[in-house]
Design a protein around this motif. Structure first.
Motif, PDB file in Angstrom:
ATOM      1  N   HIS A 109       0.838  -1.205   0.000  1.00 43.01           N
ATOM      2  CA  HIS A 109       0.000   0.000   0.000  1.00 43.01           C
ATOM      3  C   HIS A 109       0.870   1.252   0.000  1.00 43.01           C
ATOM      4  CE1 HIS A 109      -2.856  -2.965   1.577  1.00 43.01           C
ATOM      5  NE2 HIS A 109      -3.798  -2.151   1.146  1.00 43.01           N
ATOM      6  N   ALA A 111       0.449   5.826  -0.399  1.00 43.63           N
ATOM      7  CA  ALA A 111      -0.307   7.058  -0.649  1.00 43.63           C
ATOM      8  C   ALA A 111       0.712   8.152  -0.922  1.00 43.63           C
ATOM      9  CB  ALA A 111      -1.174   7.426   0.558  1.00 43.63           C
ATOM     10  N   ASP A 128      -1.944  -1.670  -3.735  1.00 42.94           N
ATOM     11  CA  ASP A 128      -2.920  -0.582  -3.832  1.00 42.94           C
ATOM     12  C   ASP A 128      -2.208   0.749  -3.686  1.00 42.94           C
ATOM     13  OD1 ASP A 128      -5.306  -2.149  -4.037  1.00 42.94           O
ATOM     14  OD2 ASP A 128      -5.085  -2.625  -1.919  1.00 42.94           O
ATOM     15  N   ASN A 130      -2.522   5.045  -3.897  1.00 42.97           N
ATOM     16  CA  ASN A 130      -3.409   6.200  -3.844  1.00 42.97           C
ATOM     17  C   ASN A 130      -2.627   7.427  -4.275  1.00 42.97           C
ATOM     18  OD1 ASN A 130      -5.952   5.140  -2.269  1.00 42.97           O
ATOM     19  ND2 ASN A 130      -4.144   4.232  -1.324  1.00 42.97           N
ATOM     20  N   ARG A 172      -5.784   4.506  -7.414  1.00 46.34           N
ATOM     21  CA  ARG A 172      -6.891   5.453  -7.301  1.00 46.34           C
ATOM     22  C   ARG A 172      -6.323   6.864  -7.330  1.00 46.34           C
ATOM     23  NH1 ARG A 172      -7.776   1.245  -4.633  1.00 46.34           N
ATOM     24  NH2 ARG A 172      -6.630   1.824  -2.782  1.00 46.34           N
ATOM     25  N   THR A 174      -7.029  10.905  -6.742  1.00 45.50           N
ATOM     26  CA  THR A 174      -7.910  11.851  -6.071  1.00 45.50           C
ATOM     27  C   THR A 174      -7.379  13.255  -6.303  1.00 45.50           C
ATOM     28  OG1 THR A 174      -8.410  10.232  -4.346  1.00 45.50           O
ATOM     29  CG2 THR A 174      -8.931  12.542  -3.868  1.00 45.50           C
ATOM     30  N   ALA A 194      -6.648   6.406   3.414  1.00 44.45           N
ATOM     31  CA  ALA A 194      -6.470   5.656   2.161  1.00 44.45           C
ATOM     32  C   ALA A 194      -5.667   4.387   2.396  1.00 44.45           C
ATOM     33  CB  ALA A 194      -5.795   6.539   1.120  1.00 44.45           C
ATOM     34  N   HIS A 197      -7.758   1.582   4.500  1.00 44.26           N
ATOM     35  CA  HIS A 197      -9.132   1.258   4.111  1.00 44.26           C
ATOM     36  C   HIS A 197      -9.353  -0.256   4.012  1.00 44.26           C
ATOM     37  CE1 HIS A 197      -7.240   0.833   0.119  1.00 44.26           C
ATOM     38  NE2 HIS A 197      -8.286   0.124  -0.207  1.00 44.26           N
TER      39      HIS A 197
END
Length: 197
Positions: A109, A111, A128, A130, A172, A174, A194, A197
């Motif tokens: 993950h 971000a 994942d 972000n 994703r 944003t 984020a 999640h």
């Protein structure tokens, strides 16, 4: 260390011309205390070698991938961490993306704020990601282009193309209306939401 730590570590990479004091000032330590993750702040002089960017580290072709992977392993062992998340802004976010492209097992993950896929070669990463950015960022334009960073001309790839450089990733995007290059005041909370999640 937070008062009630979990076994999750969040590695936060500073931006260009920043120090490890900046993530603390952004509120990452306070967020760590609230949520129980261990905040980890590696630092590398004036910039990270994210590939095409930025400045001295990129020009020198410094091996920040190996250095950072080793630093994360030390933190993982020291704090007994079972999960590592990655976060970064600007050049730090670019370094996060290069790290998972070249060392995909480091984390599942991330971000990032105001980043772009600057890694020298594409990688396969099935985590994942972000991607946050401000609609009014003139320093790292979302559509990419050539910009001067620290006196060095850099090619900034479009953030929307990150999936071409991190094949297999779940990404994703944003956009924060009216935000510029600097992360917003609630960046640690936004990123943590984020990541967790």
């Amino acid at each position: 260390m937070p008062a009630h730590p979990t076994r999750i570590g969040v590695v936060v990479l500073h931006g260009f011309l920043e120090t490890i004091d900046i993530p603390v000032a952004q509120g990452w330590s306070a967020s760590s205390d609230r949520h129980g993750f261990v905040a980890i702040y590696p630092g590398r002089t004036d910039s990270w070698n994210a590939g095409l960017c930025c400045a001295a580290a990129s020009v020198a072709k410094r091996d920040d991938v190996s250095w950072l992977a080793a630093a994360i392993n030390v933190a993982r062992s020291r704090y007994g961490l079972t999960t590592i998340y990655l976060a970064g802004n600007s050049n730090g976010g670019m370094m996060v993306e290069r790290l998972v492209a070249e060392r995909p097992t480091v984390s599942n993950h991330f971000a990032v704020w105001a980043a772009a896929p600057e890694m020298p070669t594409a990688g396969r990463w099935q985590g994942d990601g972000n991607l946050f950015s401000g609609t009014d960022d003139l320093v790292i334009p979302r559509q990419g282009g050539r910009v001067v960073i620290g006196g060095v001309l850099a090619l900034i790839r479009p953030a929307a193309n990150t999936g071409q450089w991190l094949k297999g990733a779940q990404l994703r995007q944003t956009l924060i209306p009216g935000a510029g290059h600097a992360p917003p005041a609630d960046w640690p909370e936004l990123a943590w939401a984020a990541l967790s999640h």
